[in-house]
Design a protein around this motif. Structure first.
Motif, PDB file in Angstrom:
ATOM      1  N   GLU A 126     -29.537   8.542 -29.663  1.00 48.89           N
ATOM      2  CA  GLU A 126     -28.681   9.736 -30.248  1.00 48.89           C
ATOM      3  C   GLU A 126     -29.790  11.141 -30.238  1.00 48.89           C
ATOM      4  O   GLU A 126     -29.390  12.147 -29.834  1.00 48.89           O
ATOM      5  CB  GLU A 126     -28.167   9.340 -31.548  1.00 48.89           C
ATOM      6  CG  GLU A 126     -26.911   8.619 -31.529  1.00 48.89           C
ATOM      7  CD  GLU A 126     -26.640   8.053 -33.068  1.00 48.89           C
ATOM      8  OE1 GLU A 126     -26.886   8.882 -33.925  1.00 48.89           O
ATOM      9  OE2 GLU A 126     -25.711   7.408 -33.261  1.00 48.89           O
ATOM     10  N   ASN A 127     -30.979  10.834 -31.050  1.00 46.14           N
ATOM     11  CA  ASN A 127     -32.120  11.766 -30.802  1.00 46.14           C
ATOM     12  C   ASN A 127     -32.358  12.380 -29.485  1.00 46.14           C
ATOM     13  O   ASN A 127     -32.450  13.647 -29.201  1.00 46.14           O
ATOM     14  CB  ASN A 127     -33.251  11.509 -31.442  1.00 46.14           C
ATOM     15  CG  ASN A 127     -32.989  11.237 -33.191  1.00 46.14           C
ATOM     16  OD1 ASN A 127     -32.108  11.729 -33.585  1.00 46.14           O
ATOM     17  ND2 ASN A 127     -33.979  10.305 -33.812  1.00 46.14           N
ATOM     18  N   VAL A 129     -30.392  11.836 -26.683  1.00 44.16           N
ATOM     19  CA  VAL A 129     -29.080  12.800 -26.298  1.00 44.16           C
ATOM     20  C   VAL A 129     -28.951  14.135 -27.049  1.00 44.16           C
ATOM     21  O   VAL A 129     -28.843  15.262 -26.159  1.00 44.16           O
ATOM     22  CB  VAL A 129     -27.949  11.919 -26.637  1.00 44.16           C
ATOM     23  CG1 VAL A 129     -26.581  12.884 -26.235  1.00 44.16           C
ATOM     24  CG2 VAL A 129     -27.848  10.837 -25.810  1.00 44.16           C
ATOM     25  N   GLU A 130     -29.466  14.128 -28.179  1.00 43.69           N
ATOM     26  CA  GLU A 130     -29.311  15.487 -28.997  1.00 43.69           C
ATOM     27  C   GLU A 130     -30.417  16.425 -28.375  1.00 43.69           C
ATOM     28  O   GLU A 130     -30.161  17.643 -28.210  1.00 43.69           O
ATOM     29  CB  GLU A 130     -29.617  15.385 -30.326  1.00 43.69           C
ATOM     30  CG  GLU A 130     -29.693  16.586 -31.084  1.00 43.69           C
ATOM     31  CD  GLU A 130     -29.960  16.537 -32.678  1.00 43.69           C
ATOM     32  OE1 GLU A 130     -30.048  17.367 -33.313  1.00 43.69           O
ATOM     33  OE2 GLU A 130     -30.054  15.118 -32.862  1.00 43.69           O
ATOM     34  N   ILE A 132     -31.689  16.256 -25.085  1.00 48.09           N
ATOM     35  CA  ILE A 132     -31.126  16.812 -24.084  1.00 48.09           C
ATOM     36  C   ILE A 132     -30.259  17.640 -23.996  1.00 48.09           C
ATOM     37  O   ILE A 132     -30.330  18.858 -23.298  1.00 48.09           O
ATOM     38  CB  ILE A 132     -30.433  15.343 -23.160  1.00 48.09           C
ATOM     39  CG1 ILE A 132     -31.860  14.309 -22.851  1.00 48.09           C
ATOM     40  CG2 ILE A 132     -30.130  16.026 -22.006  1.00 48.09           C
ATOM     41  CD1 ILE A 132     -31.453  12.946 -22.249  1.00 48.09           C
ATOM     42  N   ASN A 133     -29.021  17.528 -25.105  1.00 47.96           N
ATOM     43  CA  ASN A 133     -28.210  18.558 -25.165  1.00 47.96           C
ATOM     44  C   ASN A 133     -28.743  19.864 -25.433  1.00 47.96           C
ATOM     45  O   ASN A 133     -28.531  20.899 -24.971  1.00 47.96           O
ATOM     46  CB  ASN A 133     -27.199  18.307 -26.093  1.00 47.96           C
ATOM     47  CG  ASN A 133     -26.233  16.972 -25.553  1.00 47.96           C
ATOM     48  OD1 ASN A 133     -26.359  16.720 -24.330  1.00 47.96           O
ATOM     49  ND2 ASN A 133     -25.679  16.137 -26.634  1.00 47.96           N
ATOM     50  N   ARG A 134     -29.735  19.917 -26.375  1.00 48.23           N
ATOM     51  CA  ARG A 134     -30.451  20.821 -26.851  1.00 48.23           C
ATOM     52  C   ARG A 134     -31.303  21.781 -25.737  1.00 48.23           C
ATOM     53  O   ARG A 134     -31.234  22.862 -25.413  1.00 48.23           O
ATOM     54  CB  ARG A 134     -31.545  20.849 -27.934  1.00 48.23           C
ATOM     55  CG  ARG A 134     -31.841  22.266 -28.699  1.00 48.23           C
ATOM     56  CD  ARG A 134     -32.643  21.886 -29.954  1.00 48.23           C
ATOM     57  NE  ARG A 134     -33.860  21.033 -29.757  1.00 48.23           N
ATOM     58  CZ  ARG A 134     -34.086  19.921 -30.210  1.00 48.23           C
ATOM     59  NH1 ARG A 134     -33.275  19.264 -30.373  1.00 48.23           N
ATOM     60  NH2 ARG A 134     -35.267  19.414 -29.762  1.00 48.23           N
ATOM     61  N   MET A 136     -30.533  21.403 -22.462  1.00 53.37           N
ATOM     62  CA  MET A 136     -29.857  21.860 -21.322  1.00 53.37           C
ATOM     63  C   MET A 136     -29.089  23.285 -21.891  1.00 53.37           C
ATOM     64  O   MET A 136     -29.021  24.098 -21.154  1.00 53.37           O
ATOM     65  CB  MET A 136     -28.389  20.876 -21.204  1.00 53.37           C
ATOM     66  CG  MET A 136     -28.909  19.637 -20.574  1.00 53.37           C
ATOM     67  SD  MET A 136     -29.457  19.949 -19.014  1.00 53.37           S
ATOM     68  CE  MET A 136     -27.960  20.295 -18.232  1.00 53.37           C
ATOM     69  N   SER A 137     -28.615  23.435 -23.407  1.00 51.17           N
ATOM     70  CA  SER A 137     -28.441  24.600 -23.791  1.00 51.17           C
ATOM     71  C   SER A 137     -29.243  25.700 -23.788  1.00 51.17           C
ATOM     72  O   SER A 137     -29.086  26.824 -23.348  1.00 51.17           O
ATOM     73  CB  SER A 137     -27.932  24.484 -25.221  1.00 51.17           C
ATOM     74  OG  SER A 137     -27.486  25.616 -25.788  1.00 51.17           O
ATOM     75  N   GLU A 138     -30.771  25.389 -24.071  1.00 49.21           N
ATOM     76  CA  GLU A 138     -31.645  26.232 -23.909  1.00 49.21           C
ATOM     77  C   GLU A 138     -32.002  26.571 -22.406  1.00 49.21           C
ATOM     78  O   GLU A 138     -32.027  27.990 -22.155  1.00 49.21           O
ATOM     79  CB  GLU A 138     -32.965  25.583 -24.332  1.00 49.21           C
ATOM     80  CG  GLU A 138     -33.139  25.456 -25.732  1.00 49.21           C
ATOM     81  CD  GLU A 138     -34.302  24.774 -26.242  1.00 49.21           C
ATOM     82  OE1 GLU A 138     -35.281  24.500 -25.473  1.00 49.21           O
ATOM     83  OE2 GLU A 138     -34.414  24.705 -27.612  1.00 49.21           O
ATOM     84  N   SER A 140     -29.388  26.567 -20.205  1.00 48.93           N
ATOM     85  CA  SER A 140     -28.259  27.656 -19.864  1.00 48.93           C
ATOM     86  C   SER A 140     -28.318  28.993 -20.265  1.00 48.93           C
ATOM     87  O   SER A 140     -28.183  29.833 -19.734  1.00 48.93           O
ATOM     88  CB  SER A 140     -26.959  26.888 -20.497  1.00 48.93           C
ATOM     89  OG  SER A 140     -25.903  27.677 -20.180  1.00 48.93           O
TER      90      SER A 140
END
Length: 213
Positions: A126-127, A129-130, A132-134, A136-138, A140
């Protein structure tokens, strides 16, 4: 410290602490993992493709034989360079890490000394994934900011091109006006010269002494 058997590679290095004892091992196929013994239990940590698997001791030979915790730990950390009858096998399909002992000359007859049930460290996943998502957001947001900057740069470049074209046009006009001014100035100067020559021609008889007499 102890060596690593090229075939089985059961044991690597060992270090002790006040509360826990850790032992670095390898499976028969060379997959490294870490054994941990605390006051309460024995656990294992395996990293497969940067994903952490952890598990607890689920089954031991003590189910059919009496063996102390210390004796079991000695078997778990047995140096394969001394006794290559023992080897570890990681079964990811069934999520098990098993210590085998070869009873014969080959592996056709074996017994299981210990079985660890291993599973993914969901918190770590989960960490990850979190993270990676962060990221990816950065990425973007960075791409959006870059797109905005590129758009502003394109606008500035277009404006600069317009200004350069305008400067060229004004320069061309100035050169044309200067050429015209020199042309008209030359015409006016030549005209004045002609008038001066004409007037001088008219004044020549009055300057002649024979004409005055």
């Amino acid at each position: 410290s102890s060596g690593i058997n090229a075939e089985y590679g059961c044991v690597g290095d060992r270090r002790a602490a006040m509360v826990t004892e850790e032992y670095f091992c390898k499976t028969k196929c060379g997959q490294p993992f870490l054994l941990k013994r605390s006051i309460h239990d024995v656990t294992v940590e395996v990293y497969v493709q940067n994903i952490k698997l952890f598990g607890h001791l689920d089954q031991t030979v003590r189910e059919s034989h009496e063996i102390s915790d210390q004796d079991l730990w000695s078997v778990l950390t047995k140096d394969s360079s001394v006794d290559d009858q023992f080897y570890w096998k990681l079964d990811l399909e069934n999520n098990k890490l098993t210590l085998f002992q070869v009873l014969g000359l080959d592996e056709s007859s074996t017994i299981q000394w210990a079985v660890f049930n291993v599973q993914r460290d969901e918190l770590a996943v989960e960490n990850a994934v979190e993270l990676i998502n962060r990221l990816m957001s950065e990425i973007s947001e960075a791409n959006k900011a870059l797109a905005d900057k590129n758009s502003a740069m394109s606008t500035l470049n277009a404006r600069l091109e317009e200004m350069e074209a305008s400067v060229k046009e004004h320069t061309s006009r100035a050169d044309s006006m200067e050429s015209q001014m020199f042309h008209h100035f030359a015409e006016i100067l030549n005209s004045k010269k002609r008038k001066i020559r004409h007037l001088n021609h008219l004044l020549e008889p009055s300057k002649d002494p024979s004409v005055s007499r």
